[in-house]
Scaffold this motif. Structure first.
Motif, PDB file in Angstrom:
ATOM      1  N   LYS A  94      34.683  75.708  70.296  1.00  0.00           N
ATOM      2  CA  LYS A  94      34.054  75.070  71.457  1.00  0.00           C
ATOM      3  C   LYS A  94      32.840  75.875  71.904  1.00  0.00           C
ATOM      4  O   LYS A  94      32.833  76.523  72.960  1.00  0.00           O
ATOM      5  CB  LYS A  94      35.073  74.869  72.564  1.00  0.00           C
ATOM      6  N   ILE A  95      31.820  75.811  71.048  1.00  0.00           N
ATOM      7  CA  ILE A  95      30.555  76.486  71.322  1.00  0.00           C
ATOM      8  C   ILE A  95      29.429  75.480  71.038  1.00  0.00           C
ATOM      9  O   ILE A  95      29.674  74.425  70.447  1.00  0.00           O
ATOM     10  CB  ILE A  95      30.366  77.751  70.449  1.00  0.00           C
ATOM     11  N   THR A  96      28.229  75.826  71.458  1.00  0.00           N
ATOM     12  CA  THR A  96      27.080  74.952  71.230  1.00  0.00           C
ATOM     13  C   THR A  96      26.010  75.734  70.479  1.00  0.00           C
ATOM     14  O   THR A  96      25.739  76.895  70.809  1.00  0.00           O
ATOM     15  CB  THR A  96      26.509  74.456  72.577  1.00  0.00           C
ATOM     16  N   GLY A 102      35.573  70.566  76.689  1.00  0.00           N
ATOM     17  CA  GLY A 102      36.558  70.983  75.689  1.00  0.00           C
ATOM     18  C   GLY A 102      36.667  70.059  74.486  1.00  0.00           C
ATOM     19  O   GLY A 102      37.698  69.987  73.826  1.00  0.00           O
ATOM     20  N   LYS A 103      35.578  69.327  74.185  1.00  0.00           N
ATOM     21  CA  LYS A 103      35.668  68.328  73.114  1.00  0.00           C
ATOM     22  C   LYS A 103      35.409  68.881  71.718  1.00  0.00           C
ATOM     23  O   LYS A 103      35.602  68.185  70.731  1.00  0.00           O
ATOM     24  CB  LYS A 103      34.711  67.172  73.396  1.00  0.00           C
ATOM     25  N   GLY A 104      34.885  70.107  71.631  1.00  0.00           N
ATOM     26  CA  GLY A 104      34.698  70.686  70.298  1.00  0.00           C
ATOM     27  C   GLY A 104      33.305  71.243  70.074  1.00  0.00           C
ATOM     28  O   GLY A 104      32.544  71.473  71.010  1.00  0.00           O
ATOM     29  N   ILE A 124      17.485  71.471  52.745  1.00  0.00           N
ATOM     30  CA  ILE A 124      18.852  71.222  53.223  1.00  0.00           C
ATOM     31  C   ILE A 124      18.833  70.393  54.506  1.00  0.00           C
ATOM     32  O   ILE A 124      18.052  70.656  55.422  1.00  0.00           O
ATOM     33  CB  ILE A 124      19.601  72.565  53.410  1.00  0.00           C
ATOM     34  N   LEU A 125      19.682  69.377  54.536  1.00  0.00           N
ATOM     35  CA  LEU A 125      19.789  68.498  55.707  1.00  0.00           C
ATOM     36  C   LEU A 125      20.988  68.969  56.537  1.00  0.00           C
ATOM     37  O   LEU A 125      22.127  68.547  56.304  1.00  0.00           O
ATOM     38  CB  LEU A 125      19.954  67.044  55.252  1.00  0.00           C
ATOM     39  N   VAL A 126      20.711  69.843  57.473  1.00  0.00           N
ATOM     40  CA  VAL A 126      21.799  70.515  58.182  1.00  0.00           C
ATOM     41  C   VAL A 126      22.590  69.556  59.078  1.00  0.00           C
ATOM     42  O   VAL A 126      23.819  69.538  59.040  1.00  0.00           O
ATOM     43  CB  VAL A 126      21.260  71.719  58.988  1.00  0.00           C
ATOM     44  N   SER A 127      21.886  68.732  59.860  1.00  0.00           N
ATOM     45  CA  SER A 127      22.626  67.841  60.774  1.00  0.00           C
ATOM     46  C   SER A 127      23.526  66.888  59.999  1.00  0.00           C
ATOM     47  O   SER A 127      24.682  66.660  60.370  1.00  0.00           O
ATOM     48  CB  SER A 127      21.654  67.049  61.649  1.00  0.00           C
ATOM     49  N   GLU A 128      22.984  66.335  58.895  1.00  0.00           N
ATOM     50  CA  GLU A 128      23.765  65.416  58.073  1.00  0.00           C
ATOM     51  C   GLU A 128      25.015  66.121  57.548  1.00  0.00           C
ATOM     52  O   GLU A 128      26.113  65.569  57.546  1.00  0.00           O
ATOM     53  CB  GLU A 128      22.921  64.902  56.898  1.00  0.00           C
ATOM     54  N   MET A 129      24.828  67.376  57.093  1.00  0.00           N
ATOM     55  CA  MET A 129      25.949  68.144  56.557  1.00  0.00           C
ATOM     56  C   MET A 129      26.977  68.440  57.647  1.00  0.00           C
ATOM     57  O   MET A 129      28.185  68.238  57.457  1.00  0.00           O
ATOM     58  CB  MET A 129      25.442  69.458  55.952  1.00  0.00           C
ATOM     59  N   MET A 130      26.505  68.885  58.793  1.00  0.00           N
ATOM     60  CA  MET A 130      27.426  69.279  59.868  1.00  0.00           C
ATOM     61  C   MET A 130      28.216  68.074  60.379  1.00  0.00           C
ATOM     62  O   MET A 130      29.358  68.219  60.834  1.00  0.00           O
ATOM     63  CB  MET A 130      26.642  69.921  61.016  1.00  0.00           C
ATOM     64  N   ALA A 131      27.597  66.887  60.306  1.00  0.00           N
ATOM     65  CA  ALA A 131      28.281  65.684  60.793  1.00  0.00           C
ATOM     66  C   ALA A 131      29.474  65.324  59.914  1.00  0.00           C
ATOM     67  O   ALA A 131      30.406  64.654  60.357  1.00  0.00           O
ATOM     68  CB  ALA A 131      27.302  64.519  60.857  1.00  0.00           C
ATOM     69  N   THR A 132      29.459  65.804  58.645  1.00  0.00           N
ATOM     70  CA  THR A 132      30.577  65.474  57.751  1.00  0.00           C
ATOM     71  C   THR A 132      31.794  66.354  58.014  1.00  0.00           C
ATOM     72  O   THR A 132      32.868  66.107  57.468  1.00  0.00           O
ATOM     73  CB  THR A 132      30.194  65.666  56.261  1.00  0.00           C
ATOM     74  N   ILE A 133      31.607  67.396  58.812  1.00  0.00           N
ATOM     75  CA  ILE A 133      32.712  68.334  59.037  1.00  0.00           C
ATOM     76  C   ILE A 133      33.645  67.754  60.103  1.00  0.00           C
ATOM     77  O   ILE A 133      33.206  67.458  61.219  1.00  0.00           O
ATOM     78  CB  ILE A 133      32.162  69.707  59.486  1.00  0.00           C
ATOM     79  N   PRO A 134      34.924  67.563  59.778  1.00  0.00           N
ATOM     80  CA  PRO A 134      35.834  66.924  60.744  1.00  0.00           C
ATOM     81  C   PRO A 134      35.846  67.624  62.104  1.00  0.00           C
ATOM     82  O   PRO A 134      36.000  66.976  63.132  1.00  0.00           O
ATOM     83  CB  PRO A 134      37.205  67.033  60.057  1.00  0.00           C
ATOM     84  N   GLY A 135      35.655  68.945  62.113  1.00  0.00           N
ATOM     85  CA  GLY A 135      35.751  69.693  63.375  1.00  0.00           C
ATOM     86  C   GLY A 135      34.541  69.569  64.285  1.00  0.00           C
ATOM     87  O   GLY A 135      34.588  69.989  65.441  1.00  0.00           O
ATOM     88  N   SER A 136      33.425  69.022  63.803  1.00  0.00           N
ATOM     89  CA  SER A 136      32.251  68.947  64.680  1.00  0.00           C
ATOM     90  C   SER A 136      32.386  67.742  65.608  1.00  0.00           C
ATOM     91  O   SER A 136      32.865  66.687  65.203  1.00  0.00           O
ATOM     92  CB  SER A 136      30.961  68.864  63.863  1.00  0.00           C
ATOM     93  N   ALA A 137      31.947  67.895  66.861  1.00  0.00           N
ATOM     94  CA  ALA A 137      32.125  66.816  67.843  1.00  0.00           C
ATOM     95  C   ALA A 137      30.811  66.111  68.161  1.00  0.00           C
ATOM     96  O   ALA A 137      30.774  64.897  68.322  1.00  0.00           O
ATOM     97  CB  ALA A 137      32.732  67.375  69.130  1.00  0.00           C
ATOM     98  N   TYR A 138      29.738  66.889  68.269  1.00  0.00           N
ATOM     99  CA  TYR A 138      28.462  66.255  68.624  1.00  0.00           C
ATOM    100  C   TYR A 138      27.315  66.897  67.839  1.00  0.00           C
ATOM    101  O   TYR A 138      27.102  68.101  67.916  1.00  0.00           O
ATOM    102  CB  TYR A 138      28.192  66.380  70.129  1.00  0.00           C
TER     103      TYR A 138
END
Ligand code: TPP
Ligand code: SF4
Ligand code: MG
Lengths: 354, 251
Positions: free
Chosen positions: B114-116, B201-203, B158-172
């Protein structure tokens, strides 16, 4: 308090929790796995946090974050994992953050083996991180010392604001011995008003930082660290002198090997040969002064290490050219036997006493 | 007299050291304005990277750390696990996050930490003098890609946002740019949203911000904004890549 039987690796965990450590970050590696396993079982029970990191690099940086946030925190690993932690240790040392790092060493270099080893003496005492820093290093030789030194390590870390390393090996980690938690005389420890806890808008911000871009500032910072290191050298040296009275020969050994040396000394005593032992309990600061107490009757010094010879450099500094120095090493993961040690000493003494 | 603009309390009085026209400063400002507007300056702990924003800890008017190169998400994890009620954020460049620190950022998101993270993508290593980054475009010149980035040799950016969006644990996860006043407003809204996700607390939340480096791109500040629009934005598409509800809106 009654004595309880414990395994070495679990004793590290029990002592840390007893010392008020509620945070642990680590990564699996043999032969220290029982430490994170123990912490993962025990810390949730006391409202603490165990977290298995994705690497030793991440684990030590989590320790950096947690320590900077003002709490007691520990990590543990073994040789190749400690190699990866060196960057973080250097940052933690420069930021003057307290933490405890346990190195249950295995043989190297590279992937090496998983048997007991003391070939991380340089790694523990000299470090592989960049810059002018030191870390206190404790070398327990039995499980009571595992308990006492781990608890001391947290106090020393807080008192001096410094990362503290405990040097052990798979033998210490796996053995079982009775231990007790003794009454401790407390040190007076400074409060952590430097911690990054959030200002609550009640104070100026704190920053945890090791960057000093102006060279005068970096120089000042390094002299400040140096003054602290000198204070530790003055106050925190620990060693044991064993059977040194009228010793004809002196052995220097720490941790696991010192236990074997002690039984070799007893065997030789029965044969009428007086051999003493200098056992460093802190590897940094090193007990150089112990060498001033070597009796005139001594004919030489033998350094015994489970390596090809690393501590021997410090033995040479402590000895300062006074006695001939010999070496017995086992760098493959085998522990030298008392017979090997006795035979080596008798050979050196030229078969004078048989 | 009515005050129409006041510098946010989230920034210290220390003047920025950034080059003229560099948009790091704008990103600092909107990040700290967002935290101030949420009333969370007293709870905030920022983690600065190794990169041009290495001195961010001197600008953020809250508790802060300076982390080793790429390690900010691990440091932030340590802080957040000790103080779950604090607002912990990392501020990282593309070399820091998308090269040396890929392990730390991916795993922090994977744990749902739960960090940004404010991820500043300027398609170059700014601080060390313009070397190729994982985000450098095909054909874009860098001091270590003097003939332009060659896909066969160095791979695609590298397309970081696209990659991070595929990770189940990422929320936004959202990608924004700070090239126009309208986009700056959108970027701030996104950053604020990311902090709200953490607060509630959403992730894990990350905002990728397309940014300029006039110095190492060898362009004037104006031309840099234009270059960003014409080159970075077509490849690095703006939009929301992940929401806690699972939606995405990236055109
Ligand atoms: C371990 C380590 N490796 C390399 C460096 C050198 N270094 C400093 S900044 C940097 C690149 C930063 O680029 P980026 O993250 O894109 O940030 P920018 O400066 O572009 O904002 C590098 C490689 C370092 N400080 N530490
Ligand atoms: S080098 Fe580039 S990224 Fe760094 S301050 Fe200058 S313009 Fe900004
Ligand atoms: Mg960059």
């Amino acid at each position: 308090m009654a004595k309880v039987l414990m395994k070495g690796n679990e004793a590290f965990g029990a002592a840390a929790i007893k010392a008020g450590c509620k945070y642990f970050f680590g990564y699996p590696i043999t032969p220290q796995n029982e430490i994170p396993e123990y912490m993962s079982r025990e810390l949730p029970k006391i409202g603490g946090c165990f977290l298995q990191a994705e690497s030793e690099i991440a684990a030590i940086n989590m320790v950096y974050g947690a320590s900077g946030a003002g709490v007691r925190v520990m990590t543990s690993s073994s040789s190749p994992g400690i190699a990866l932690k060196q960057e973080g240790i250097s940052y933690i040392a420069s930021c003057e953050l307290p933490c405890v790092i346990i190195n249950v060493s295995r043989g190297g270099p590279g992937l090496g083996g998983i048997q007991p080893s003391q070939s991380d003496y340089f790694q523990n005492t000299r470090g592989g991180g960049n810059g002018d820093y030191r870390t206190p290093v404790y070398a327990p030789a039995n499980l009571q010392e595992v308990i006492d030194m781990t608890m001391d390590a947290f106090d020393v870390a807080d008192q001096y604001r410094i990362p503290v390393i405990i040097s052990a090996d798979g033998m210490i980690g796996q053995m079982m011995e009775p231990i007790e938690f003794k009454e401790r005389t407390g040190r007076s420890l400074p409060s952590k008003e430097w911690a990054a806890t959030g200002t609550n808008e009640e104070r100026e911000p704190n920053s945890i930082n090791s960057l000093y871009i102006v060279h005068e500032d970096l120089e000042k910072h390094n002299w400040k660290l140096d003054a602290k290191h000198k204070l530790i050298e003055e106050n925190e040296v620990q060693y044991e002198m064993y059977q040194m009275k009228d010793a004809e020969f002196v052995v220097v050994a720490y941790g696991t090997t010192s236990r074997i040396v002690k039984s070799a000394i007893m065997d030789m005593k029965k044969e009428g040969l007086n051999v003493g032992l200098i056992r460093p309990k802190t590897l940094w600061p090193y007990p150089y002064k112990a060498f001033d107490e070597i009796p005139k009757s001594t004919k030489g010094i033998l350094t015994v290490e489970m390596s090809t010879g690393q501590m021997i450099d410090d033995v040479k500094i402590g000895n300062n050219g006074r006695f001939p120095i010999h070496f017995l090493g086992s760098p493959g993961g085998s522990v030298p036997s008392p017979e090997m040690i006795a035979e080596k000493i008798k050979n050196i003494l030229g078969g004078e006493k048989k | 007299m009515k005050t129409i603009f006041e510098k946010t309390k989230g920034l210290t009085a220390k003047p920025f050291h950034y080059c003229p026209g560099c948009t790091h400063g704008i990103i600092h400002r909107i990040t700290m304005e967002a935290i101030e507007e949420l009333g969370m300056l007293g709870k905030a702990v920022g983690v600065a990277p190794v990169g041009c924003a290495v001195f961010a800890y001197e600008y953020f008017n809250c508790d802060s750390y300076e982390a080793a190169h790429g390690r900010a998400p691990a440091v932030a994890t340590g802080v957040k696990r000790v103080h779950p009620d604090s607002l912990v954020f990392t501020y990282q460049g593309d070399g820091d996050l998308a090269a040396i620190g890929t392990g730390e950022i991916v795993q922090a998101a994977h744990r749902g930490e739960k960090i940004t993270t404010i991820f500043v993508n300027n398609a170059i290593y700014g601080m060390t003098g313009g070397q190729m980054a994982p985000t450098t475009l095909i054909g874009q010149k860098a001091t270590t890609a003097p003939y332009g980035r060659d896909e066969a040799h160095a791979g695609k950016p590298i397309l970081v946002s696209e990659m991070m969006a595929t990770i189940p644990g990422s929320a936004y996860i959202e990608r924004v740019a700070v090239n126009t006043p309208a986009n700056i407003r959108k970027a701030k809204k996104a950053i604020k949203k990311a902090f709200e996700i953490q607060r509630d607390g959403k992730g894990f939340s990350m905002i990728e911000v397309l940014s300029t480096c006039p110095t190492n791109w060898g362009l004037t500040p104006e031309d840099s904004l234009k270059w960003l629009e014409e080159n970075l934005m077509p490849y690095y598409k703006l939009g929301v890549y992940k929401t806690p509800e699972g939606g995405a809106n990236n055109g």
